[in-house]
Design a protein around this motif. Structure first.
Motif, PDB file in Angstrom:
ATOM      1  N   LEU A   1      -7.845 -12.400  -1.970  1.00  0.00           N
ATOM      2  CA  LEU A   1      -6.556 -12.140  -2.608  1.00  0.00           C
ATOM      3  C   LEU A   1      -6.733 -11.338  -3.889  1.00  0.00           C
ATOM      4  CD1 LEU A   1      -3.513 -12.533  -3.016  1.00  0.00           C
ATOM      5  CD2 LEU A   1      -4.031 -14.715  -4.135  1.00  0.00           C
ATOM      6  N   TYR A   2      -7.743 -11.717  -4.675  1.00  0.00           N
ATOM      7  CA  TYR A   2      -7.987 -11.000  -5.926  1.00  0.00           C
ATOM      8  C   TYR A   2      -8.611  -9.630  -5.662  1.00  0.00           C
ATOM      9  CZ  TYR A   2      -6.902 -15.515  -7.937  1.00  0.00           C
ATOM     10  OH  TYR A   2      -6.262 -16.674  -8.265  1.00  0.00           O
ATOM     11  N   GLY A   3      -9.283  -9.519  -4.518  1.00  0.00           N
ATOM     12  CA  GLY A   3      -9.769  -8.202  -4.114  1.00  0.00           C
ATOM     13  C   GLY A   3      -8.609  -7.260  -3.866  1.00  0.00           C
ATOM     14  N   TYR A   4      -7.550  -7.777  -3.198  1.00  0.00           N
ATOM     15  CA  TYR A   4      -6.324  -7.010  -3.016  1.00  0.00           C
ATOM     16  C   TYR A   4      -5.794  -6.518  -4.363  1.00  0.00           C
ATOM     17  CZ  TYR A   4      -4.744  -7.774   1.845  1.00  0.00           C
ATOM     18  OH  TYR A   4      -4.562  -7.720   3.200  1.00  0.00           O
TER      19      TYR A   4
ATOM     20  N   THR B   1     -14.793  -1.574  -5.177  1.00  0.00           N
ATOM     21  CA  THR B   1     -14.250  -2.930  -5.091  1.00  0.00           C
ATOM     22  C   THR B   1     -15.156  -3.834  -4.270  1.00  0.00           C
ATOM     23  OG1 THR B   1     -12.001  -2.029  -5.221  1.00  0.00           O
ATOM     24  CG2 THR B   1     -12.219  -4.296  -4.469  1.00  0.00           C
ATOM     25  N   ILE B   2     -15.592  -3.348  -3.116  1.00  0.00           N
ATOM     26  CA  ILE B   2     -16.460  -4.153  -2.249  1.00  0.00           C
ATOM     27  C   ILE B   2     -17.839  -4.332  -2.867  1.00  0.00           C
ATOM     28  CG2 ILE B   2     -17.568  -4.224   0.018  1.00  0.00           C
ATOM     29  CD1 ILE B   2     -15.133  -2.714   1.118  1.00  0.00           C
ATOM     30  N   LYS B   3     -18.332  -3.300  -3.520  1.00  0.00           N
ATOM     31  CA  LYS B   3     -19.673  -3.354  -4.125  1.00  0.00           C
ATOM     32  C   LYS B   3     -19.757  -4.417  -5.216  1.00  0.00           C
ATOM     33  CE  LYS B   3     -22.891  -0.439  -6.783  1.00  0.00           C
ATOM     34  NZ  LYS B   3     -24.086  -0.604  -5.943  1.00  0.00           N
ATOM     35  N   PHE B   4     -18.739  -4.477  -6.064  1.00  0.00           N
ATOM     36  CA  PHE B   4     -18.799  -5.394  -7.202  1.00  0.00           C
ATOM     37  C   PHE B   4     -18.323  -6.802  -6.876  1.00  0.00           C
ATOM     38  CE2 PHE B   4     -18.966  -1.342  -9.503  1.00  0.00           C
ATOM     39  CZ  PHE B   4     -19.988  -1.616 -10.394  1.00  0.00           C
ATOM     40  N   PHE B   5     -17.498  -6.951  -5.850  1.00  0.00           N
ATOM     41  CA  PHE B   5     -16.938  -8.266  -5.570  1.00  0.00           C
ATOM     42  C   PHE B   5     -17.280  -8.795  -4.190  1.00  0.00           C
ATOM     43  CE2 PHE B   5     -14.134  -6.103  -8.608  1.00  0.00           C
ATOM     44  CZ  PHE B   5     -14.284  -6.962  -9.686  1.00  0.00           C
ATOM     45  N   GLY B   6     -18.126  -8.100  -3.482  1.00  0.00           N
ATOM     46  CA  GLY B   6     -18.573  -8.558  -2.175  1.00  0.00           C
ATOM     47  C   GLY B   6     -20.011  -8.136  -1.939  1.00  0.00           C
ATOM     48  N   LYS B   7     -20.374  -7.986  -0.683  1.00  0.00           N
ATOM     49  CA  LYS B   7     -21.707  -7.536  -0.331  1.00  0.00           C
ATOM     50  C   LYS B   7     -21.787  -6.019  -0.459  1.00  0.00           C
ATOM     51  CE  LYS B   7     -25.048  -7.813   3.465  1.00  0.00           C
ATOM     52  NZ  LYS B   7     -25.252  -8.261   4.865  1.00  0.00           N
ATOM     53  N   GLU B   8     -22.927  -5.542  -0.941  1.00  0.00           N
ATOM     54  CA  GLU B   8     -23.062  -4.095  -1.157  1.00  0.00           C
ATOM     55  C   GLU B   8     -23.137  -3.356   0.182  1.00  0.00           C
ATOM     56  OE1 GLU B   8     -25.885  -0.890  -3.554  1.00  0.00           O
ATOM     57  OE2 GLU B   8     -26.154  -3.041  -3.829  1.00  0.00           O
ATOM     58  N   HIS B   9     -22.416  -2.256   0.275  1.00  0.00           N
ATOM     59  CA  HIS B   9     -22.390  -1.426   1.476  1.00  0.00           C
ATOM     60  C   HIS B   9     -22.699   0.015   1.099  1.00  0.00           C
ATOM     61  CE1 HIS B   9     -20.589  -4.394   4.297  1.00  0.00           C
ATOM     62  NE2 HIS B   9     -20.065  -4.887   3.193  1.00  0.00           N
TER      63      HIS B   9
ATOM     64  N   MET C   1      -3.897   0.439   4.558  1.00  0.00           N
ATOM     65  CA  MET C   1      -5.215   0.496   5.196  1.00  0.00           C
ATOM     66  C   MET C   1      -6.348   0.142   4.228  1.00  0.00           C
ATOM     67  SD  MET C   1      -4.699   0.916   8.316  1.00  0.00           S
ATOM     68  CE  MET C   1      -3.697   1.668   9.607  1.00  0.00           C
ATOM     69  N   PRO C   2      -6.349   0.680   2.998  1.00  0.00           N
ATOM     70  CA  PRO C   2      -7.408   0.280   2.056  1.00  0.00           C
ATOM     71  C   PRO C   2      -7.417  -1.219   1.761  1.00  0.00           C
ATOM     72  CG  PRO C   2      -6.373   2.285   1.303  1.00  0.00           C
ATOM     73  CD  PRO C   2      -5.561   1.797   2.448  1.00  0.00           C
ATOM     74  N   LEU C   3      -6.233  -1.821   1.600  1.00  0.00           N
ATOM     75  CA  LEU C   3      -6.175  -3.264   1.336  1.00  0.00           C
ATOM     76  C   LEU C   3      -6.699  -4.066   2.522  1.00  0.00           C
ATOM     77  CD1 LEU C   3      -2.764  -3.711  -0.528  1.00  0.00           C
ATOM     78  CD2 LEU C   3      -5.065  -3.857  -1.481  1.00  0.00           C
ATOM     79  N   HIS C   4      -6.394  -3.608   3.720  1.00  0.00           N
ATOM     80  CA  HIS C   4      -6.910  -4.287   4.914  1.00  0.00           C
ATOM     81  C   HIS C   4      -8.436  -4.216   4.961  1.00  0.00           C
ATOM     82  CE1 HIS C   4      -7.428  -5.579   9.035  1.00  0.00           C
ATOM     83  NE2 HIS C   4      -8.034  -4.428   9.310  1.00  0.00           N
ATOM     84  N   ILE C   5      -8.982  -3.036   4.653  1.00  0.00           N
ATOM     85  CA  ILE C   5     -10.443  -2.870   4.667  1.00  0.00           C
ATOM     86  C   ILE C   5     -11.095  -3.754   3.620  1.00  0.00           C
ATOM     87  CG2 ILE C   5     -12.322  -1.221   4.268  1.00  0.00           C
ATOM     88  CD1 ILE C   5     -10.421   0.963   5.384  1.00  0.00           C
ATOM     89  N   VAL C   6     -10.555  -3.745   2.401  1.00  0.00           N
ATOM     90  CA  VAL C   6     -11.108  -4.568   1.319  1.00  0.00           C
ATOM     91  C   VAL C   6     -11.053  -6.039   1.704  1.00  0.00           C
ATOM     92  CG1 VAL C   6     -10.706  -5.366  -1.044  1.00  0.00           C
ATOM     93  CG2 VAL C   6     -10.624  -2.915  -0.517  1.00  0.00           C
TER      94      VAL C   6
ATOM     95  N   PHE D   1      -6.953  -0.895  -9.753  1.00  0.00           N
ATOM     96  CA  PHE D   1      -7.819   0.285  -9.818  1.00  0.00           C
ATOM     97  C   PHE D   1      -7.081   1.518  -9.316  1.00  0.00           C
ATOM     98  CE2 PHE D   1     -11.850  -2.493  -9.222  1.00  0.00           C
ATOM     99  CZ  PHE D   1     -11.837  -2.790 -10.577  1.00  0.00           C
ATOM    100  N   PHE D   2      -6.424   1.372  -8.177  1.00  0.00           N
ATOM    101  CA  PHE D   2      -5.728   2.499  -7.561  1.00  0.00           C
ATOM    102  C   PHE D   2      -4.612   3.016  -8.465  1.00  0.00           C
ATOM    103  CE2 PHE D   2      -2.193   4.086  -4.947  1.00  0.00           C
ATOM    104  CZ  PHE D   2      -2.833   5.147  -4.327  1.00  0.00           C
ATOM    105  N   GLY D   3      -3.831   2.100  -9.030  1.00  0.00           N
ATOM    106  CA  GLY D   3      -2.725   2.505  -9.898  1.00  0.00           C
ATOM    107  C   GLY D   3      -3.194   3.280 -11.104  1.00  0.00           C
TER     108      GLY D   3
END
Length: 269
Positions: free
Chosen positions: A233-236, A156-164, A214-219, A242-244
């Motif tokens: 919000l859309y990251g949430y 989620t973070i890789k595709f919609f934020g900065k790569e980590h 916790m995952p939603l907070h991190i994202v 994805f999780f579901g």
């Protein structure tokens, strides 16, 4: 051979080559044997003394490493218990401690599942010796579940934020499991006291913290901190989708392979 009179030594002969005194071969051999025995005894004593004086460095080194790791983990635990958000700036450096914290989580949670379920679920009444099968299945289930969750956070973070780096995600997630570990210890104690209502509630809370909160907070935190390609919000929402999907597929496979009882303990279906 050694002359008793003048002390001259020679390899063979009946008379001394220096003074002419007759040589006693038996005495000479006995003297040589005595000297050899004395030298051997001295060597053995020297080796024994060396062994006694040399510490078991391998065992000591292992104990020292264990102590250092335990001390480092204790410092890490207390530090991030007070300020878990500090990990967002140095998550990659906390990879090792994150792994340790996650391992503790799955072990404690597996034990809790066993003690809650042994008197509440029909599965546990099949046999008296069900600890290892139940504990082992729970352990495998939780390891796979945590791997999936951290993988989904990473994607989620890789595709919609900065790569980590994935190690950074493991370190960050591990820190956020510190308060969860405290909750699960309380849950384990309550399950041992047969307080099933409270322990089942806390177990459900623990699973919600692990998989959703916790995952939603991190994202959200990562997408807010970085220049994100999508609103947090859309990251949430994307993480939840994805999780579901992934957990549904994962749980279906587990049910088909005999893990249905463990999934029922979690209340996923």
């Amino acid at each position: 051979m050694q002359c008793e009179k003048c002390g001259f030594e020679q390899e063979a002969g009946k008379f001394c080559g220096k003074c002419g005194e007759p040589l006693d071969a038996s005495h000479t051999e006995q003297t040589n044997e005595t000297n050899t025995v004395e030298q051997s005894t001295a060597s053995i004593e020297e080796v024994s003394s060396t062994v006694e004086q040399t510490p078991n460095t391998g065992q000591n080194d292992t104990l020292e490493k264990v102590k250092e790791t335990a001390t480092a983990y204790g410092t890490y635990f207390l530090h991030y218990l007070k300020q878990p958000s500090l990990v967002f700036s140095k998550g990659k450096t906390e990879f090792k401690n994150g792994i340790i914290n996650n391992v503790l989580l799955v072990i404690l949670l597996s034990l809790t599942i066993y003690f809650i379920g042994k008197d509440m679920f029909y599965y546990f009444s099949y046999s008296e010796s069900v600890f290892l099968p139940v504990f082992g299945k729970s352990l495998i289930f939780l390891v796979a579940l945590l791997a999936i969750i951290m993988g989904l956070i990473f994607i989620t973070i890789k595709f919609f934020g900065k790569e980590h780096h994935f190690k950074e995600i493991v370190g960050i997630y591990g820190v956020h499991m510190i308060p969860v570990n405290i909750v699960i210890v309380v849950t384990l104690i309550l399950s041992l006291l047969s307080a099933y209502g409270s322990s089942v509630f806390l177990l459900s809370l623990t699973m919600t913290l692990i998989t959703v909160i916790m995952p939603l907070h991190i994202v959200s935190k990562q997408l807010t901190k970085d220049t994100a390609k999508v609103d947090p919000l859309y990251g949430y929402l994307l993480y939840l989708v994805f999780f579901g999907v992934v957990v549904f597929i994962f749980s279906t496979i587990l049910i088909d392979t005999g893990f249905g009882e463990i999934i029922r303990v979690f209340g996923l279906f």
